[in-house]
Design a protein around this motif. Structure first.
Motif, PDB file in Angstrom:
ATOM      1  N   ILE A  54       3.769   5.702  -3.137  1.00  0.00           N
ATOM      2  CA  ILE A  54       5.038   6.328  -3.498  1.00  0.00           C
ATOM      3  C   ILE A  54       5.269   6.257  -5.003  1.00  0.00           C
ATOM      4  O   ILE A  54       5.744   7.212  -5.613  1.00  0.00           O
ATOM      5  N   VAL A  55       4.931   5.143  -5.623  1.00  0.00           N
ATOM      6  CA  VAL A  55       5.086   4.996  -7.074  1.00  0.00           C
ATOM      7  C   VAL A  55       4.215   6.025  -7.799  1.00  0.00           C
ATOM      8  O   VAL A  55       4.656   6.655  -8.766  1.00  0.00           O
ATOM      9  N   ARG A  56       2.984   6.211  -7.345  1.00  0.00           N
ATOM     10  CA  ARG A  56       2.112   7.216  -7.961  1.00  0.00           C
ATOM     11  C   ARG A  56       2.688   8.623  -7.781  1.00  0.00           C
ATOM     12  O   ARG A  56       2.658   9.442  -8.708  1.00  0.00           O
ATOM     13  N   LEU A  57       3.188   8.902  -6.597  1.00  0.00           N
ATOM     14  CA  LEU A  57       3.786  10.213  -6.328  1.00  0.00           C
ATOM     15  C   LEU A  57       5.018  10.433  -7.204  1.00  0.00           C
ATOM     16  O   LEU A  57       5.216  11.528  -7.757  1.00  0.00           O
TER      17      LEU A  57
ATOM     18  N   ASP B 197      15.233   0.008  -9.497  1.00  0.00           N
ATOM     19  CA  ASP B 197      14.585   0.504  -8.288  1.00  0.00           C
ATOM     20  C   ASP B 197      15.103  -0.361  -7.144  1.00  0.00           C
ATOM     21  O   ASP B 197      14.567  -1.436  -6.869  1.00  0.00           O
ATOM     22  N   TYR B 198      16.156   0.096  -6.494  1.00  0.00           N
ATOM     23  CA  TYR B 198      16.844  -0.711  -5.486  1.00  0.00           C
ATOM     24  C   TYR B 198      16.309  -0.485  -4.070  1.00  0.00           C
ATOM     25  O   TYR B 198      16.843  -1.015  -3.119  1.00  0.00           O
ATOM     26  N   HIS B 199      15.251   0.308  -3.935  1.00  0.00           N
ATOM     27  CA  HIS B 199      14.736   0.632  -2.603  1.00  0.00           C
ATOM     28  C   HIS B 199      13.328   0.104  -2.392  1.00  0.00           C
ATOM     29  O   HIS B 199      12.612   0.574  -1.512  1.00  0.00           O
TER      30      HIS B 199
ATOM     31  N   GLY C 166       0.821  -1.212   0.000  1.00  0.00           N
ATOM     32  CA  GLY C 166       0.000   0.000   0.000  1.00  0.00           C
ATOM     33  C   GLY C 166       0.851   1.257   0.000  1.00  0.00           C
ATOM     34  O   GLY C 166       0.620   2.192  -0.774  1.00  0.00           O
ATOM     35  N   LEU C 167       1.849   1.274   0.841  1.00  0.00           N
ATOM     36  CA  LEU C 167       2.750   2.424   0.902  1.00  0.00           C
ATOM     37  C   LEU C 167       3.562   2.545  -0.378  1.00  0.00           C
ATOM     38  O   LEU C 167       3.724   3.638  -0.935  1.00  0.00           O
TER      39      LEU C 167
END
Length: 145
Positions: free
Chosen positions: A74-77, A141-143, A69-70
């Motif tokens: 973040i991906v959308r942001l 995307d390493y995070h 969910g988080l």
């Protein structure tokens, strides 16, 4: 850390995926086996199996629910921010035409490919997987969780 690409972009949490879950699966199978083999303590083994199942279920669902969910927010942001940086305008209209899987796939493209793939996706309605396969220069995307 080795470069990320389509083949290796999925992430595992070793303690959860390779230690805790296998132990819980083993205990669940053991409990079910004992229900049928140990008739003297059948009720205890049933309760044991139910308890292990609930622990297994909640350990999978809670961890995934919060993290995903988080991460999705973040991906959308990130999409909104990149879109604004590239085009100099808000992304609301464009974002409304895309599925989350498409937005998530676009994050693996560098800005030059991002523009091309975004336009192609809007025209041809590419799936997230098709977008990922089309990326020539993978932006890792390493995070991720």
């Amino acid at each position: 850390m080795k470069p990320q690409n389509y083949q290796n972009h999925r992430k595992f949490y070793p303690l959860h995926h390779f230690v805790l879950l296998p132990i819980l699966f083993f205990l669940e199978i053991l409990g079910i086996y004992k229900v049928f083999k140990d008739s003297e303590n059948e009720l205890i083994w049933i309760l044991f199996s139910v308890l292990i199942f609930l622990i297994l279920f909640f350990s999978i669902m809670v961890r995934q629910h919060y993290a995903l969910g988080l991460q999705n927010r973040i991906v959308r942001l990130e999409f909104k921010q990149r879109y604004f940086e590239i085009y100099g305008e808000r992304s609301d209209e464009t974002e409304g035409k895309l599925k989350f899987s498409q937005i998530a796939a676009l994050r693996f493209a560098y800005d030059d490919e991002f523009k091309i793939l975004l336009e192609k996706t809007l025209k041809e309605n590419l799936s997230g997987d098709e977008i990922k396969k089309s990326i020539k220069n993978w932006r890792g995307d390493y995070h991720r969780i």
